[in-house]
Scaffold this active site. Structure first.
Site, PDB file in Angstrom:
ATOM      1  N   TYR A  52      52.010  40.327  27.108  1.00 50.79           N
ATOM      2  CA  TYR A  52      53.191  39.753  27.761  1.00 50.79           C
ATOM      3  C   TYR A  52      53.701  40.728  28.808  1.00 50.79           C
ATOM      4  CZ  TYR A  52      54.652  35.302  25.855  1.00 50.79           C
ATOM      5  OH  TYR A  52      54.748  33.972  25.584  1.00 50.79           O
ATOM      6  N   GLU A  54      56.446  39.763  31.463  1.00 45.07           N
ATOM      7  CA  GLU A  54      57.421  39.145  32.365  1.00 45.07           C
ATOM      8  C   GLU A  54      58.030  40.184  33.289  1.00 45.07           C
ATOM      9  OE1 GLU A  54      57.498  37.832  29.090  1.00 45.07           O
ATOM     10  OE2 GLU A  54      58.480  35.858  29.187  1.00 45.07           O
ATOM     11  N   ASP A 201      50.166  25.145  52.774  1.00 45.43           N
ATOM     12  CA  ASP A 201      49.423  25.173  51.513  1.00 45.43           C
ATOM     13  C   ASP A 201      47.941  25.222  51.906  1.00 45.43           C
ATOM     14  OD1 ASP A 201      47.958  24.563  49.261  1.00 45.43           O
ATOM     15  OD2 ASP A 201      49.313  22.987  48.561  1.00 45.43           O
ATOM     16  N   THR A 227      45.622  28.120  46.034  1.00 43.02           N
ATOM     17  CA  THR A 227      44.954  28.372  44.768  1.00 43.02           C
ATOM     18  C   THR A 227      43.944  29.485  45.037  1.00 43.02           C
ATOM     19  OG1 THR A 227      43.374  26.635  45.307  1.00 43.02           O
ATOM     20  CG2 THR A 227      45.171  26.034  43.834  1.00 43.02           C
ATOM     21  N   LYS A 230      39.088  27.877  44.999  1.00 43.00           N
ATOM     22  CA  LYS A 230      38.304  26.932  45.816  1.00 43.00           C
ATOM     23  C   LYS A 230      37.397  27.754  46.739  1.00 43.00           C
ATOM     24  CE  LYS A 230      41.666  23.204  45.251  1.00 43.00           C
ATOM     25  NZ  LYS A 230      43.007  23.656  44.886  1.00 43.00           N
ATOM     26  N   ARG A 236      40.614  30.250  38.317  1.00 41.89           N
ATOM     27  CA  ARG A 236      41.623  29.204  38.481  1.00 41.89           C
ATOM     28  C   ARG A 236      43.002  29.858  38.502  1.00 41.89           C
ATOM     29  NH1 ARG A 236      40.975  23.934  38.360  1.00 41.89           N
ATOM     30  NH2 ARG A 236      38.805  24.487  38.535  1.00 41.89           N
TER      31      ARG A 236
END
Ligand code: DSN
Length: 423
Positions: A52, A54, A201, A227, A230, A236
Site C-alpha cells: 500500500y 497512498e 487523450d 493508457t 496500446k 495495462r
C-alpha cells in the site's frame, strides 16, 4: 504459499495456459492490444502487488515505502522524458489504474458537476469517457460532441462551430477509432477562442507521439492522458500529464479524489515499459507499425474494401463494410468479427460514421497493427494478412476456407513466435 499456480489452482492455471496459446497462435489485430516484454510481465508478477502506498513518493500515508518510492520516481522520470517537448514544463502522475481513471482525474481537477465538455462523438471514433451519456463523463457533466465530415475527417471548422455554440469548459481531443493525424494546435486555438481548457487523450497513439511519429499534444494541451498498453506497449494502466501549473490539481484528483492505493506492481511495469520506449529501437518499431498499417490499408482498398477517411496515417484502419463494393450489403461488423475469428484473425466490430446499426452489431471492423508488429511481422506479412481478411469477408459462407486459413494463420504466427518460454 509455496505451491505453484498449477498446483494451487489448476482451474485458473488452465485458463491462463489456454489464453497464452490463443495469443501465440492467433493473429491479434485489435488496435488497442499489444504484447508486453518478459521484463514487464516479471514486474507485473512481483510482490510489489502487496504494498500500500497512498500518496506520492516521500509523502505517503504508509510506512515501508522506500523501495516503491524509488520505482515510482523512475517511472515518473522516464514518462517525463518520453513526453516532454522543448520549452514546455510538464508534470506526470503514473498512478491512474486505467485510461478512464486518468480522464476522470482531469474532469475532477478541471470541472464542476454539470459543466459542459466537448469531445468526438463515440460513433465517429470517440471514446465512452469523452462525454457519452452511458458513462459518468456524460452523466456528471454535460457531454456535447463534434463529428467527422463525410470523408471521415475531423473538420476543424465543425469543431469551432460546436465550441462556439456550446462554450464548453473543457474540449477533448483524441479518439479510439480515428485513423488520421490530429491537429492539436488547431484545437488549442479553438479552446482559446472560447475560453476552454484542452485535454488530449492520446491512449491509442501514445507510442507514436513518444517517438515523434505523431505531433505532440504539448505545448498545446493543458492536460494529456493516455493508457500505457496500446502503441506504448506497456502494462495495462493509465498515465496523466499536465502543464506544470495544472499538476497540483491533477495529483489530488488522482488521490484522494478518485483512487485509493496505487498498483505498485503496475507502476514498476510502467517504469520498465517507459524505459523500453526510450530506446532507439522503439522508434523503429513504431515506424513499422505505421508502415504495416499503410500496406494493409492499401491492399484492402485494392481488393474493393472501403476504409473510413480513405486510408490511415497511424496504427489503425476502419473497414466500412456497408460501403465496400467487395462485401455483401448485409455483412455486419459482428459477423465479420466472428468469421475472421474462425480463421484465427482477431479484430473488433466497430461503429462507423453515420452508423445505422447498434454498437453490438455495427457496420464496421477496426484493424490495428501494433501487436503483429511486435511479433516482427513486416509489410509482406501485412499484405498477406489483408488478402486473408479480404478472402474471408468476400466469401462469408465458406467455412472450409476459414478452417484452412486458420492453419495458415497459425503457420504464420509460429514463424513469428511470442513468449517462447511460456505455455
Ligand atoms: N477499449 C479501448 C479500445 O479498444 O480502443 C479504448 O478504451
Amino acid at each position: 504459499m509455496e505451491a505453484t499456480l498449477q498446483q494451487a489452482d489448476p482451474a485458473v492455471f488452465a485458463t491462463i495456459q489456454s489464453e497464452i496459446h490463443r495469443q501465440k497462435d492467433d493473429l491479434e489485430l485489435i488496435a488497442s492490444e499489444n504484447y508486453v516484454s518478459n521484463a514487464i510481465l516479471e514486474a507485473l508478477g512481483s510482490p510489489l502487488t502487496n504494498k500500500y502506498a497512498e500518496g506520492l513518493p516521500n509523502r505517503r500515508y504508509y510506512g515501508g515505502c522506500e523501495h516503491v518510492d524509488e520505482v515510482e520516481n523512475i517511472a515518473r522520470r522516464r514518462a517525463r522524458e518520453l513526453f516532454t517537448v522543448e520549452g514546455c514544463d510538464i508534470g506526470v502522475n503514473v498512478q491512474p489504474h486505467a485510461g478512464a481513471q486518468a480522464n476522470q482525474a482531469v474532469f475532477l481537477a478541471a470541472l464542476n458537476a454539470g459543466d459542459t465538455i466537448l469531445g468526438l462523438d463515440l460513433s465517429h471514433g470517440g471514446h465512452l469517457t469523452h462525454g457519452s451519456p452511458v458513462n459518468s463523463s456524460g452523466s456528471l457533466y454535460n457531454g456535447v460532441h463534434y463529428q467527422v465530415d463525410d470523408q471521415g475527417i475531423i473538420d476543424m471548422n465543425v469543431v469551432r462551430e460546436r465550441a462556439l455554440e456550446h462554450r464548453p469548459k473543457l474540449i477533448i481531443t483524441g479518439a479510439s477509432a480515428y485513423p488520421r493525424i490530429i491537429d492539436f494546435e488547431a484545437f488549442r486555438s479553438i479552446a482559446d477562442e472560447v475560453g476552454a481548457l484542452l485535454l488530449a487523450d492520446i491512449a491509442h497513439i501514445a507510442g507514436l507521439v513518444a517517438t515523434g511519429l505523431h505531433p505532440s499534444p504539448f505545448p498545446h494541451c493543458h492536460y494529456v492522458t493516455t493508457t500505457t498498453h496500446k502503441t506504448l506497449r506497456g502494462p495495462r494502466g493509465g498515465l496523466v500529464m499536465a502543464q506544470r501549473e495544472y499538476m497540483k490539481g491533477i495529483n489530488s484528483a488522482v488521490f484522494p479524489g478518485n483512487q485509493g492505493g496505487p498498483l505498485m506492481h503496475c507502476i514498476a511495469a510502467k517504469a520498465v515499459a517507459f524505459g523500453e520506449a526510450l530506446q532507439p529501437e522503439f522508434k523503429g518499431y513504431c515506424q513499422q507499425v505505421i508502415d504495416n498499417a499503410a500496406a494493409m490499408a492499401d491492399r484492402l482498398m485494392s481488393r474493393g474494401f472501403s476504409l473510413v477517411s480513405g486510408g490511415t496515417d497511424n496504427h489503425l484502419m476502419l473497414l466500412d463494410l456497408a460501403s465496400s463494393d467487395a462485401a455483401d450489403a448485409d455483412l455486419t461488423g459482428k459477423q465479420a468479427e466472428l468469421i475472421l475469428g474462425e480463421a484465427g484473425i482477431t479484430v473488433n466490430k466497430n461503429t462507423v460514421p453515420g452508423e445505422q446499426r447498434s454498437p453490438m452489431v455495427t457496420s464496421g471492423v477496426r484493424i490495428g497493427t501494433p501487436a503483429m508488429t511486435t511479433r516482427l511481422m513486416g509489410v509482406p506479412e501485412s499484405v498477406q494478412v489483408a488478402d486473408w481478411i479480404a478472402d474471408v469477408l468476400t466469401s462469408p459462407n465458406d467455412e472450409a476456407l476459414r478452417a484452412q486459413m486458420k492453419l495458415e494463420v497459425q503457420g504464420l504466427c509460429r514463424r513469428f513466435p511470442i513468449y517462447p518460454k511460456l505455455g
